[in-house]
Design an enzyme around this catalytic site. Structure first.
Site, PDB file in Angstrom:
ATOM      1  N   CYS A 159      15.588  19.835 -42.869  1.00  0.00           N
ATOM      2  CA  CYS A 159      17.019  19.087 -42.565  1.00  0.00           C
ATOM      3  C   CYS A 159      17.352  18.489 -43.783  1.00  0.00           C
ATOM      4  CB  CYS A 159      16.546  17.860 -41.539  1.00  0.00           C
ATOM      5  SG  CYS A 159      17.985  16.771 -41.206  1.00  0.00           S
ATOM      6  N   CYS A 164      18.747  14.570 -43.576  1.00  0.00           N
ATOM      7  CA  CYS A 164      17.728  13.505 -43.315  1.00  0.00           C
ATOM      8  C   CYS A 164      16.509  14.042 -43.282  1.00  0.00           C
ATOM      9  CB  CYS A 164      18.256  12.442 -42.447  1.00  0.00           C
ATOM     10  SG  CYS A 164      18.918  13.207 -41.032  1.00  0.00           S
ATOM     11  N   SER A 165      15.820  13.906 -41.818  1.00  0.00           N
ATOM     12  CA  SER A 165      14.567  14.664 -41.601  1.00  0.00           C
ATOM     13  C   SER A 165      14.390  14.975 -40.194  1.00  0.00           C
ATOM     14  CB  SER A 165      13.504  13.318 -42.010  1.00  0.00           C
ATOM     15  OG  SER A 165      13.516  12.344 -41.442  1.00  0.00           O
ATOM     16  N   CYS A 166      15.474  15.421 -39.515  1.00  0.00           N
ATOM     17  CA  CYS A 166      15.622  15.524 -38.107  1.00  0.00           C
ATOM     18  C   CYS A 166      14.449  16.606 -37.786  1.00  0.00           C
ATOM     19  CB  CYS A 166      16.860  16.153 -37.869  1.00  0.00           C
ATOM     20  SG  CYS A 166      18.383  15.172 -38.141  1.00  0.00           S
TER      21      CYS A 166
END
Lengths: 115, 247
Positions: free
Chosen positions: B127, B130-132
């Protein structure tokens, strides 16, 4: 259930616009598209690495508000989202592997048709 | 270590020490605490709800994803259902994306897409935003998945990053990076490895590790944990907290 066929809503710069109720996808799988390079206010999810790159619609995913509206709690237009596939060589000119690909997800308004 | 530069005013035998990590708090963490405290004060949920929810989210782990992959490998009818509607198929293995706790979900969005690998196509997920991550299925994301290093290098140099994980793919295999930058959450469906014929679902689930479902590793018989290559530092910096014998 709403019975009308048109509705009004604010777009992401606060202008009321009229559009058909429900979502009519503009693109289908296989269509050539270019990720637009548009300005935005403070928030977008259209990543810079993909701006201006021509790719192919790989899938239709769901319909939803665009992030630029949602981030500011604007009840804007619901539109179709797509997974777009690019050749890595089209994204990075010196990418050394011919067949590698990269995908991103994008709402419809960020995509420009390429004939 | 006699040539080690000395710092400070004392002439004592004092090596340069790495500064202790200071526990810093980011603006977003402050914002989260503020919003949480306001929500509790307003009665939207209780502090106990928050604790139970956090504990639940931290306890999930990737086992659900492993079971999903194992069932897909062994049951063609289930595979068809899972590829058609992954979130619904998750219910069949006991994973509820919407209300797993009865009062909330650890997933911000519930559009799950399964990316199917083939012998000539390998998917890997990041991602860049962000950090999905598909948390109901795989639990909390690993630390490295959230780093800017991984997120910015994977789209640009995927094969090099995969090689750092110990996964070197031949040029004829197409590497496809999936940027999880909107509301879809992705999981990689690896190719069932050779040597697993007649295995049970439980046996198969054991080799489907978290890394296999992110796409930075391939499942193989006998490998039941994510072990990353460890490279020794070529010019290690010594400090006094290390044992004398290690110098």
């Amino acid at each position: 259930m709403k019975s009308k066929t048109m509705e009004k809503s604010q777009n992401n710069i606060g202008v009321l616009e009229e559009h058909p109720l429900g979502v009519q996808p503009r693109f289908k799988v296989g269509d050539r598209v270019q990720l637009r390079d548009m300005p935005y206010f403070f928030y977008t999810r259209s990543q810079m690495w993909a701006r201006g790159v021509v790719g192919t619609i790989a899938a239709l995913t769901y319909s939803d508000l665009v992030p630029e509206d949602e981030a500011f709690n604007v009840d804007g237009r619901v539109e179709q989202y797509y997974i777009v596939r690019f050749r890595q060589k089209d994204v990075w000119a010196d990418y050394p592997f011919e067949d590698d690909t990269i995908q991103t997800e994008s709402p419809e308004r960020w995509l420009e048709p390429i004939s | 270590m006699t040539d080690t530069p000395k710092y400070g005013s004392s002439g004592a035998d004092q090596c340069h020490k790495a500064a202790p990590t200071v526990g810093e708090i980011t603006d977003f963490e402050i914002l989260e605490i503020a919003v949480r405290e306001l929500a509790i004060e307003r009665g939207l949920f209780t502090a106990d709800d928050h604790r139970r929810f956090t504990e639940f989210a931290e306890s999930i782990g990737p086992a659900g994803g492993s079971r999903l992959v194992a069932k897909i490998w062994t049951d063609p009818a289930f595979k068809a259902r899972a590829m058609q509607d992954p979130v619904k198929a998750c219910l069949e293995i006991g994973i509820d994306w919407s209300k797993p706790t009865g009062f909330g979900t650890p997933s911000d969005y519930t559009h799950l897409t399964i990316l199917e690998n083939t012998p000539t196509l390998h998917h890997v997920i990041t991602c860049t935003l962000c950090s999905c991550y598909p948390r109901p299925l795989l639990g909390m994301s690993p630390e490295w998945y959230r780093t800017t290093n991984y997120r910015r290098r994977l789209p640009r140099w995927p094969r090099q990053v995969l090689a750092e994980f110990g996964l070197i793919l031949p040029p004829e295999v197409e590497v496809r990076v999936e940027d999880s930058n909107q509301k879809c959450r992705f999981m990689v469906l690896p190719v069932r490895p050779e040597g697993t014929e007649n295995w049970t679902e439980e046996q198969l689930a054991e080799i489907v590790t978290r890394d296999c479902m992110i796409g930075v590793a391939l499942p193989r018989p006998g490998k039941t944990a994510d072990v990353h290559p460890v490279h020794k530092a070529r010019r290690p910096v010594h400090s006094s907290h290390q044992e004398e014998g290690a110098r």
